[in-house]
Write an enzyme that holds these catalytic residues in place. Sequence first.
Site, short mmCIF file in Angstrom:
data_model
loop_
_atom_site.label_atom_id
_atom_site.label_comp_id
_atom_site.label_asym_id
_atom_site.label_seq_id
_atom_site.Cartn_x
_atom_site.Cartn_y
_atom_site.Cartn_z
N ASP A 1 41.46 34.05 -62.53
CA ASP A 1 41.25 34.57 -63.89
C ASP A 1 41.66 33.53 -64.92
OD1 ASP A 1 40.77 36.23 -66.04
OD2 ASP A 1 42.69 37.28 -65.87
N CYS B 1 33.20 39.73 -64.43
CA CYS B 1 34.59 39.56 -64.02
C CYS B 1 35.29 40.87 -64.38
CB CYS B 1 35.21 38.32 -64.66
SG CYS B 1 34.86 38.12 -66.41
#
Length: 260
Positions: free
Chosen positions: A94, A136
């Site tokens: 991330d 995501c």
Amino acid sequence: MVSVATYHNTPGGVSGRKGLGKLTPLANSFSLIQYNNSVRFLIMDCPTASTIPLYLKEFDRLNVKDVVRVCQPTYEKDVLLEKHIVVHDLPFQDGDVPPSSVIKEWLALVNARVASAAEEVAFTEQPVPTTIAVHCVAGLGRAPVLVAVALIESGMDPLNVIELVRSKRRGAFNNRQITYLADNYKRSSASKSAMRLRQNPLAAAVSGVGASRSQATSAAVTPQPQIPQIKDSEEENTLNSPVSVTPKPSFFRKIFSLFS
């Protein structure tokens, strides 16, 4: 064109995020970006097991063929496979930039889908663009980066790509991802060759003819190596080898030598 500094200093990019209107409760979660006449990208946030039915309705309307998730799974693949949608897992950290292995798989998927979508468009009277969905967790970092990489590979200027994506999806990219796209990402050699061909096809053709002529000239000037003849037996080699012959002295010379 907008400078990189502008993006670093503007939280939301050049303009606000543009969703899909009032047609769906997911309008604020979806951002469509056209790739070419037959393929487009859908950047979105992460579905869950409870919200995936809503997403499936929109996937059907938008002709989604693939879903690429770059985060940890939050729903089962089988739900999408039943709708003939393929799920591709390409996770990476991330807030980070994609590793080369992820980029390789991502671009392979895009290229394959572009080829198959072009065939569908050619044989369909009213074609609907094929859509590749990418998500995501929030759809603001990793997913937009992959879409940006594909657009850069297609020949777009990196800063223009950043501007385009952020105009469609407000807040996309962090500083590290912007620097990666604008300064560090390098197009593949195949992409560079295709861009040169599109920009100047005549020069490419002339270059190809020149290379062909050069090869032909080189082949004509270069002497061909002599291939030695291989004999089947030692006797044949002996018979065909040159033999030195010494002339025999005459009869009178022999007589004369006896009395001298």
